[in-house]
Design an enzyme around this catalytic site. Sequence first.
Site, PDB file in Angstrom:
ATOM      1  N   ASN A  42       1.223  -0.747   0.186  1.00 41.39           N
ATOM      2  CA  ASN A  42       0.112  -0.108   0.253  1.00 41.39           C
ATOM      3  C   ASN A  42       0.854   1.297  -0.185  1.00 41.39           C
ATOM      4  O   ASN A  42       1.780   1.254   0.417  1.00 41.39           O
ATOM      5  CB  ASN A  42      -1.127   0.617   1.118  1.00 41.39           C
ATOM      6  N   VAL A  43       0.643   2.497  -0.810  1.00 36.58           N
ATOM      7  CA  VAL A  43       0.994   3.740  -1.283  1.00 36.58           C
ATOM      8  C   VAL A  43       0.604   5.396  -0.482  1.00 36.58           C
ATOM      9  O   VAL A  43      -1.201   5.346  -1.153  1.00 36.58           O
ATOM     10  CB  VAL A  43       1.637   3.641  -2.452  1.00 36.58           C
ATOM     11  N   GLU A  44       0.375   5.016   0.188  1.00 42.16           N
ATOM     12  CA  GLU A  44      -0.786   6.040   1.447  1.00 42.16           C
ATOM     13  C   GLU A  44      -0.443   7.777   0.509  1.00 42.16           C
ATOM     14  O   GLU A  44       0.740   8.089   0.203  1.00 42.16           O
ATOM     15  CB  GLU A  44      -0.727   6.214   3.077  1.00 42.16           C
ATOM     16  N   SER A  47      -3.635  13.142   0.626  1.00 46.08           N
ATOM     17  CA  SER A  47      -5.314  13.374  -0.293  1.00 46.08           C
ATOM     18  C   SER A  47      -5.115  11.543   0.173  1.00 46.08           C
ATOM     19  O   SER A  47      -4.836  11.025  -0.791  1.00 46.08           O
ATOM     20  CB  SER A  47      -5.194  13.728  -1.561  1.00 46.08           C
ATOM     21  N   TYR A  48      -6.272  11.149   0.731  1.00 44.67           N
ATOM     22  CA  TYR A  48      -6.631   9.867   1.550  1.00 44.67           C
ATOM     23  C   TYR A  48      -7.276   9.341   0.375  1.00 44.67           C
ATOM     24  O   TYR A  48      -6.837   7.738  -0.153  1.00 44.67           O
ATOM     25  CB  TYR A  48      -7.573  10.114   2.693  1.00 44.67           C
ATOM     26  N   CYS A  53      -4.502   0.577  -2.441  1.00 47.22           N
ATOM     27  CA  CYS A  53      -4.098  -0.895  -1.755  1.00 47.22           C
ATOM     28  C   CYS A  53      -2.410  -1.707  -2.432  1.00 47.22           C
ATOM     29  O   CYS A  53      -2.533  -1.848  -3.541  1.00 47.22           O
ATOM     30  CB  CYS A  53      -5.403  -1.470  -1.755  1.00 47.22           C
ATOM     31  N   GLU A  55      -2.822  -5.066  -2.707  1.00 51.08           N
ATOM     32  CA  GLU A  55      -3.685  -5.275  -3.729  1.00 51.08           C
ATOM     33  C   GLU A  55      -3.919  -5.150  -5.177  1.00 51.08           C
ATOM     34  O   GLU A  55      -3.814  -5.434  -6.372  1.00 51.08           O
ATOM     35  CB  GLU A  55      -5.136  -5.967  -3.191  1.00 51.08           C
ATOM     36  N   CYS A  91     -10.060  -4.931   1.269  1.00 53.37           N
ATOM     37  CA  CYS A  91     -11.342  -3.981   1.187  1.00 53.37           C
ATOM     38  C   CYS A  91     -11.986  -4.253  -0.248  1.00 53.37           C
ATOM     39  O   CYS A  91     -12.052  -4.690  -1.065  1.00 53.37           O
ATOM     40  CB  CYS A  91     -10.599  -2.091   1.329  1.00 53.37           C
ATOM     41  N   CYS A  94     -10.858  -3.423  -3.407  1.00 54.83           N
ATOM     42  CA  CYS A  94     -10.098  -4.401  -4.520  1.00 54.83           C
ATOM     43  C   CYS A  94     -10.601  -5.802  -4.713  1.00 54.83           C
ATOM     44  O   CYS A  94     -10.057  -6.116  -5.195  1.00 54.83           O
ATOM     45  CB  CYS A  94      -9.240  -4.490  -2.650  1.00 54.83           C
TER      46      CYS A  94
END
Length: 144
Positions: A42-44, A47-48, A53, A55, A91, A94
């Site tokens: 995952n790469v956050e 800006s949410y 994710c 996957e 999630c 995904c």
Amino acid sequence: MEQKELVQAAFAARRQAYVPYSGFAVGAALLCADGSVYTGCNVESASYPATICAERTAFVKAVSEGKRDFTAIAVVGAQETEDPHAACPPCGICRQVMAEFCGPDFQIILPDSAEHWTVLRFCELLPMAFGSGSLKGESQHENV
């Protein structure tokens, strides 16, 4: 490839996660029908909604390399400072990406440790998935 190797690849991918906001690191290892494996983390983003994710990272990498036939994915996640101790299911977004590329028997491997995991078929994870047939008015009940 054995499930254990796929789980190990997911654990390794998790170490690359960029999670400065949530601190929740996830790794995934996607097995293609030809035996190749694509990993993702995952790469956050500040800006949410722009966060991606693990996957989806693995699927995008594989698809961008021409892969379209997938067998299984291992997904592992926990706070980045902790060892995983519970399953980390995909999630909803995904799951929808999986619906695009995976059949009902695609395996989702959910480790709660490096030595123990649960395996689900895609149709168990997302019964009656919305897929390409849904756009044609076809029933999705056969996936269950």
